[in-house]
Motif scaffolding. Structure first.
Motif, short mmCIF file in Angstrom:
data_model
loop_
_atom_site.label_atom_id
_atom_site.label_comp_id
_atom_site.label_asym_id
_atom_site.label_seq_id
_atom_site.Cartn_x
_atom_site.Cartn_y
_atom_site.Cartn_z
N ASP A 270 0.83 -1.20 0.00
CA ASP A 270 0.00 0.00 0.00
C ASP A 270 0.87 1.25 0.00
O ASP A 270 0.69 2.15 0.81
CB ASP A 270 -0.93 0.00 1.22
CG ASP A 270 -1.88 -1.18 1.19
OD1 ASP A 270 -2.34 -1.54 0.09
OD2 ASP A 270 -2.15 -1.74 2.25
N ASN A 271 1.83 1.30 -0.91
CA ASN A 271 2.70 2.46 -1.04
C ASN A 271 2.69 2.88 -2.50
O ASN A 271 3.49 2.41 -3.30
CB ASN A 271 4.11 2.11 -0.56
CG ASN A 271 4.99 3.33 -0.44
OD1 ASN A 271 4.60 4.43 -0.85
ND2 ASN A 271 6.17 3.15 0.09
N SER A 272 1.76 3.77 -2.84
CA SER A 272 1.48 4.05 -4.24
C SER A 272 2.68 4.60 -4.99
O SER A 272 2.85 4.34 -6.17
CB SER A 272 0.32 5.04 -4.35
OG SER A 272 -0.81 4.52 -3.67
N ASP A 273 3.53 5.41 -4.32
CA ASP A 273 4.66 6.03 -5.02
C ASP A 273 5.99 5.35 -4.69
O ASP A 273 7.05 5.85 -5.08
CB ASP A 273 4.73 7.53 -4.73
CG ASP A 273 4.77 7.83 -3.23
OD1 ASP A 273 4.92 6.87 -2.44
OD2 ASP A 273 4.66 9.00 -2.86
N ASP A 274 5.94 4.22 -4.00
CA ASP A 274 7.16 3.44 -3.70
C ASP A 274 8.26 4.25 -3.02
O ASP A 274 9.43 3.98 -3.22
CB ASP A 274 7.73 2.80 -4.99
CG ASP A 274 6.90 1.61 -5.42
OD1 ASP A 274 6.36 0.92 -4.54
OD2 ASP A 274 6.78 1.38 -6.64
N ASP A 275 7.87 5.24 -2.22
CA ASP A 275 8.90 5.96 -1.47
C ASP A 275 9.05 5.31 -0.09
O ASP A 275 8.72 4.14 0.09
CB ASP A 275 8.58 7.46 -1.39
CG ASP A 275 7.31 7.75 -0.59
OD1 ASP A 275 6.66 6.78 -0.13
OD2 ASP A 275 6.96 8.93 -0.44
N LEU A 276 9.54 6.05 0.89
CA LEU A 276 9.78 5.45 2.20
C LEU A 276 8.52 5.36 3.07
O LEU A 276 8.54 4.70 4.09
CB LEU A 276 10.86 6.27 2.95
CG LEU A 276 12.25 6.25 2.33
CD1 LEU A 276 13.18 7.22 3.06
CD2 LEU A 276 12.83 4.83 2.36
N LEU A 277 7.45 6.04 2.64
CA LEU A 277 6.26 6.11 3.49
C LEU A 277 5.09 5.36 2.85
O LEU A 277 4.71 5.64 1.71
CB LEU A 277 5.85 7.58 3.69
CG LEU A 277 6.91 8.51 4.32
CD1 LEU A 277 6.40 9.95 4.30
CD2 LEU A 277 7.21 8.08 5.74
N VAL A 278 4.52 4.42 3.60
CA VAL A 278 3.30 3.78 3.10
C VAL A 278 2.18 4.81 3.06
O VAL A 278 2.23 5.85 3.72
CB VAL A 278 2.89 2.56 3.96
CG1 VAL A 278 3.89 1.44 3.81
CG2 VAL A 278 2.73 2.94 5.42
N ASP A 279 1.14 4.52 2.29
CA ASP A 279 0.11 5.52 2.01
C ASP A 279 -0.49 6.16 3.26
O ASP A 279 -0.76 7.35 3.29
CB ASP A 279 -1.01 4.90 1.17
CG ASP A 279 -0.58 4.64 -0.27
OD1 ASP A 279 0.47 5.17 -0.68
OD2 ASP A 279 -1.31 3.90 -0.97
N PHE A 280 -0.71 5.36 4.31
CA PHE A 280 -1.45 5.92 5.44
C PHE A 280 -0.62 6.88 6.30
O PHE A 280 -1.16 7.54 7.20
CB PHE A 280 -2.15 4.84 6.28
CG PHE A 280 -1.25 4.00 7.16
CD1 PHE A 280 -0.80 2.77 6.72
CD2 PHE A 280 -0.92 4.41 8.44
CE1 PHE A 280 0.00 1.97 7.53
CE2 PHE A 280 -0.11 3.62 9.26
CZ PHE A 280 0.35 2.40 8.79
N ILE A 281 0.69 6.96 6.03
CA ILE A 281 1.48 8.00 6.69
C ILE A 281 2.17 8.91 5.64
O ILE A 281 3.16 9.56 5.93
CB ILE A 281 2.54 7.41 7.66
CG1 ILE A 281 3.35 6.32 6.97
CG2 ILE A 281 1.88 6.88 8.92
CD1 ILE A 281 4.56 5.88 7.79
N ASP A 282 1.60 8.94 4.44
CA ASP A 282 2.16 9.75 3.35
C ASP A 282 1.11 10.79 2.94
O ASP A 282 0.00 10.41 2.52
CB ASP A 282 2.49 8.82 2.17
CG ASP A 282 3.30 9.53 1.09
OD1 ASP A 282 3.26 10.78 1.03
OD2 ASP A 282 3.94 8.82 0.29
N ASN A 283 1.43 12.07 3.04
CA ASN A 283 0.41 13.09 2.72
C ASN A 283 0.44 13.52 1.25
O ASN A 283 -0.31 14.38 0.83
CB ASN A 283 0.52 14.30 3.66
CG ASN A 283 1.86 15.02 3.52
OD1 ASN A 283 2.64 14.74 2.62
ND2 ASN A 283 2.10 15.95 4.44
CA LIG Z 1 4.33 6.66 -0.26
#
Ligand SMILES: [Ca+2]
Ligand SMILES: [Ca+2]
Ligand SMILES: [Ca+2]
Ligand SMILES: [Ca+2]
Length: 369
Positions: A270-283
């Protein structure tokens, strides 16, 4: 409220570690944690033995009609099977584990994987609950008592009005609850509301009722809160699950539980942009430089706006099946008896024949007014 304080022993440990001289430090480190597999085997055997030798007050619950109002007052009481107290003919808890049926009570094992170990979490379900499903990223309000194997209580909440809902999952410095507690709670459903008694008190109805038996690996393991829990101790939680609320840890307007559709809060799926933050902690879920909160529109209807819906389920159903981009978020009851309905407008764009929300599509960067 020890559940919230599980970070404190870690903090204390750090303080001790950093304030020790080298000699002390060597002494301190000389007691390493025990092997997790070994402790788990011991804990599991201890729980199984408990289930073989104990029963619960099943005669006080009306299993023929789970929604019988009398059941709303029911609290599970566990006791030893013994000729001394005339309980030698009681049905042991393990009976339900070994003889699974579709009927209640149920006792089953939920496998919870943590630290590469498959843990057995034992769930006694007296009543599942008639209200809403609970998600691992929700906050939940409940009445509970936590005990160790000898029956001594180390923590409890007996009055829902005095307690705050628990975040079931910790994020950053905001503590959650131990994994066994969270994984147990989400097996139940909430109440459907409450009855106001003539004396002004409140009785919740149709809530989930049961007990969760967990090995220490899903509890505090070697670092119990300061108090009455020994190291490596299995924990039992007696639960009445009352309500759930959305969390929104990244304040992007999307409830956390809608940001992890696969239900795996530790995975990277569940990390749409494949960065360090999964979606629910990514604004900014698609990393297009426009905050998610600016790519969706939060709507609020008060009073008459929700008169067409009699229940949360009706409102949810309406928006789930609606052809617009409006998504049901919550209905919040106010003290004056009115309700506020919260929804989200989620603009989306067709990509290869599939409608994709703009906040998850970095090719579409449109900031709403
Ligand atoms: Ca993310
Ligand atoms: Ca969010
Ligand atoms: Ca997000
Ligand atoms: Ca964005």
């Amino acid at each position: 409220m020890n559940l919230r304080k599980f970070l404190i022993p870690i903090l204390t440990l750090l303080l001790i570690t950093f304030s020790c001289k080298d000699d002390d430090l060597e002494d301190f480190i000389a007691v390493p944690d025990r092997d997790r597999d070994e402790v788990n085997d011991e804990n599991d055997a201890e729980i199984r033995s408990y289930l073989d030798t104990h029963f619960f007050n099943y005669e006080d619950f009306d299993f023929s009609d789970a929604t019988n109002p009398a059941n709303n007052e029911f609290i599970v009481v566990l006791d030893t099977i013994s000729a001394d107290n005339g309980t030698q003919n009681k049905t042991p808890l393990s009976f339900y584990l070994e003889n699974p049926t579709n009927d209640y009570p149920k006792l089953y094992i939920k496998t919870v994987v943590q630290d590469d170990i498959d843990y057995n979490l034992y769930i006694l379900k007296v009543r599942e609950g008639e209200g809403e499903e609970i998600n691992a990223l929700d906050a939940a309000a409940m009445l509970y008592s936590g005990t160790i194997v000898d029956g001594s209580v180390f923590d409890s909440q007996v009055n829902i009005e005095s307690g705050q809902p628990f975040n079931l999952t910790g994020v950053g410095i905001v503590g959650g609850v131990v994994a066994g507690f969270r994984e147990g709670v989400i097996e139940f459903k909430t109440s459907t509301g409450f009855i106001e008694n003539t004396d002004g008190s409140i009785t919740y109805k149709d809530h989930g009722v049961g007990v969760v038996f967990m090995p220490s690996g899903l509890g505090y393991f070697s670092l119990p809160p300061i108090g009455s829990i020994p190291q490596y101790s299995p924990l039992f939680f007696n639960l009445k699950i009352i309500s759930r609320t959305n969390t929104d840890f990244d304040l992007d307007g999307i409830p956390s539980h809608l940001e992890h559709p696969d239900g795996d809060i530790t995975g990277d799926e569940d990390n749409s942009d494949d960065d360090l933050l999964v979606d629910f902690i990514d604004n900014d879920d698609d990393d297009d430089g426009i905050l998610t909160s600016d790519e969706v529109e939060q709507k609020e209807y008060e009073g008459n706006g929700i008169n067409q819906f009699m229940t949360k389920a009706e409102a949810q159903d309406y928006f789930d099946n609606d052809i617009t981009d409006e998504v049901f978020i919550s209905i919040v009851g106010e003290l004056d008896g009115t309700f506020t309905l919260n929804t989200l407008i989620v603009p989306s764009t067709m990509v290869n024949g599939i409608s994709v929300p703009n906040y998850l599509n970095s090719e579409v960067a449109i900031e709403l007014e």
